[in-house]
Design a protein around this motif. Structure first.
Motif, PDB file in Angstrom:
ATOM      1  N   LEU A  10       0.312  -0.968   0.342  1.00  0.00           N
ATOM      2  CA  LEU A  10      -0.536   0.278  -0.242  1.00  0.00           C
ATOM      3  C   LEU A  10       0.375   1.054  -0.011  1.00  0.00           C
ATOM      4  O   LEU A  10       0.352   1.921  -1.141  1.00  0.00           O
ATOM      5  CB  LEU A  10      -1.006  -0.052   1.010  1.00  0.00           C
ATOM      6  N   ALA A  11       2.553   1.297   0.788  1.00  0.00           N
ATOM      7  CA  ALA A  11       2.631   2.402   0.752  1.00  0.00           C
ATOM      8  C   ALA A  11       3.477   2.712  -0.551  1.00  0.00           C
ATOM      9  O   ALA A  11       3.793   3.608  -1.208  1.00  0.00           O
ATOM     10  CB  ALA A  11       3.715   1.798   1.844  1.00  0.00           C
ATOM     11  N   ARG A  13       2.321   1.849  -3.394  1.00  0.00           N
ATOM     12  CA  ARG A  13       1.600   2.274  -4.507  1.00  0.00           C
ATOM     13  C   ARG A  13       1.631   3.396  -4.185  1.00  0.00           C
ATOM     14  O   ARG A  13       0.893   4.060  -4.748  1.00  0.00           O
ATOM     15  CB  ARG A  13      -0.209   1.362  -4.378  1.00  0.00           C
ATOM     16  N   ALA A  14       1.181   4.095  -2.882  1.00  0.00           N
ATOM     17  CA  ALA A  14       1.282   5.525  -2.260  1.00  0.00           C
ATOM     18  C   ALA A  14       1.835   6.120  -2.663  1.00  0.00           C
ATOM     19  O   ALA A  14       1.870   7.831  -2.627  1.00  0.00           O
ATOM     20  CB  ALA A  14       0.701   5.721  -1.238  1.00  0.00           C
ATOM     21  N   GLN A  24       2.207   2.971   7.330  1.00  0.00           N
ATOM     22  CA  GLN A  24       1.818   2.880   5.623  1.00  0.00           C
ATOM     23  C   GLN A  24       0.811   2.803   5.152  1.00  0.00           C
ATOM     24  O   GLN A  24       0.071   3.035   4.194  1.00  0.00           O
ATOM     25  CB  GLN A  24       2.940   1.755   5.937  1.00  0.00           C
ATOM     26  N   SER A  28      -2.624   5.428   2.643  1.00  0.00           N
ATOM     27  CA  SER A  28      -2.678   4.525   1.735  1.00  0.00           C
ATOM     28  C   SER A  28      -4.413   5.080   1.666  1.00  0.00           C
ATOM     29  O   SER A  28      -4.217   5.709   2.606  1.00  0.00           O
ATOM     30  CB  SER A  28      -3.045   3.239   2.318  1.00  0.00           C
ATOM     31  N   ASP A  29      -4.393   5.169   0.360  1.00  0.00           N
ATOM     32  CA  ASP A  29      -6.884   5.569   0.294  1.00  0.00           C
ATOM     33  C   ASP A  29      -7.337   3.843   0.411  1.00  0.00           C
ATOM     34  O   ASP A  29      -8.508   4.570   0.326  1.00  0.00           O
ATOM     35  CB  ASP A  29      -6.427   5.957  -0.842  1.00  0.00           C
TER      36      ASP A  29
END
Length: 107
Positions: A10-11, A13-14, A24, A28-29
């Motif tokens: 997630l981190a 991707r963000a 982390q 994220s979203d």
């Protein structure tokens, strides 16, 4: 480890450089419920692992803990006894698993 790996993904991707699992997840979203499920699982597992390391230097088994160790483990994780902790771990890990499944399906 699954929660930690999900948080790292997630981190990434963000585009976050956060290193702590909860940071982390926060970067994220994710929907609030999914983020909360992952954070709760990470926190509970960390508490169990840290207490196990302190008491036994490794893997926790009730017979190795003794009565005092069992009370300490329950107390450090916010539960009345090991049965309550086990139930919480099942519920928490189930919620985290569902969140991770939703994350993977959304990728």
């Amino acid at each position: 480890q699954d929660v930690e790996l999900a948080a790292q993904a997630l981190a990434l991707r963000a585009g976050s450089i956060a290193r702590a699992t909860n940071d982390q997840i926060a970067a994220s979203d994710l929907a609030d419920a999914e983020a909360e499920a992952l954070k709760n699982a990470a926190d509970l597992c960390w508490s169990v692992q840290a207490t196990g390391q302190l008491l036994l230097g490794g893997v926790i088994t009730p017979d190795r803990l003794g009565e005092g160790g069992q009370r300490m483990l329950a107390r450090e994780t916010g539960h009345s006894d090991l049965d309550a902790l086990a139930a919480a771990m099942l519920e928490t890990s189930g919620s985290a698993e569902a969140a991770i499944d939703r994350i993977l399906k959304g990728s």
